[in-house]
Design an enzyme around this catalytic site. Sequence first.
Site, PDB file in Angstrom:
ATOM      1  N   CYS A  10     -19.975  18.132 -31.202  1.00  0.00           N
ATOM      2  CA  CYS A  10     -19.479  19.480 -30.913  1.00  0.00           C
ATOM      3  C   CYS A  10     -18.214  19.444 -30.054  1.00  0.00           C
ATOM      4  O   CYS A  10     -17.892  18.444 -29.421  1.00  0.00           O
ATOM      5  CB  CYS A  10     -20.571  20.285 -30.205  1.00  0.00           C
ATOM      6  SG  CYS A  10     -20.320  22.075 -30.291  1.00  0.00           S
ATOM      7  N   ASP A 150     -31.127  23.574 -25.050  1.00  0.00           N
ATOM      8  CA  ASP A 150     -30.068  23.046 -24.184  1.00  0.00           C
ATOM      9  C   ASP A 150     -30.397  23.416 -22.746  1.00  0.00           C
ATOM     10  O   ASP A 150     -31.154  24.370 -22.485  1.00  0.00           O
ATOM     11  CB  ASP A 150     -28.709  23.622 -24.594  1.00  0.00           C
ATOM     12  CG  ASP A 150     -27.534  22.842 -24.034  1.00  0.00           C
ATOM     13  OD1 ASP A 150     -27.756  21.865 -23.286  1.00  0.00           O
ATOM     14  OD2 ASP A 150     -26.378  23.196 -24.333  1.00  0.00           O
TER      15      ASP A 150
END
Length: 236
Positions: A10, A150
Site C-alpha cells: 500500500c 489495523d
Amino acid sequence: MCEPPLVKICGLREIVHVDAAVASGADFVGVIFAESPRRASLEQARAIRARLGPRIPILNAEASAVTAARRAAGRPLLVGVFADQAPETINRIAVGADLDLVQLSGGEHPALIGRLNRPVLRVLHVGPEDSSERLLAEARRLPPAITLLDTRDAARRGGSGRSFDWSIAAAVAARRPLMLAGGLEPENIAPAVAQVRPWAVDVSSGVERAGRKDSARIAAFIKAAVQAPAAMRDPS
C-alpha cells in the site's frame, strides 16, 4: 493446510515500486486518496492503472470472489484507500482511476458501503480495549465487505505502523476471511502469518526506508509472507 496469504503493498505512487511489487508477486497495489504523506494524485493512480492493465470485474465483496479475480487478472488488483470521504468523491475517483476495489479506513457509517460502486475492504481499528467478539459482531453488522484489521491510532484510523495483539486477529481469522495490517514488515511477517493465518496481509511503512518505498524491502516482505506457510509445515 494453511495457504499463503495474498499480499497488498500500500501507499504506492512511483512506477518503479509498482514494478517491484508486480515482479515480486504482489496481489494488491494500494493507492492512498485519504489525507496522508503517501497520498497519490489521480494522475499517479491512472499511470499505475495503465501499468497494471485493465480492470477486472469482481462479482462481490467476498474473499473468494476477490481471490478468483486476482487469479483471472494474472497481476495485482488496484485498491484505492479512502477515509471519511463522501461517497460521491469515492465513486468519482474509483471511476477516474478505474479501481478494482475500494478500502474504507476511516469511521464511515456502515450504510456508506452500499452506496459505492466497487467491492469494499472495510477497516476495523483495533485498540487495547478491543476483543475478537466485538470485532466479529461489528463485522457481521456491516453490509457485504471484506474485513481488514489495523491498529487504531489517535485519530481512530489505521496507518500508524504499529502492531496490535495478534491473538485477537487470529480469533477473528478463524471465523471469517481477514486481511491483517498494522506494524507488519519483512522481519515479522512470517510469525504474524503463522499465528493469525490471515487470508491476506497489508503493508505500507514496513517496506520503506527514510519514508520512501524500497524495492528490496517490498520483495523481501512478499517472499517472507508467501513462504511462511511452508516454513510452518517444515520448521527445519
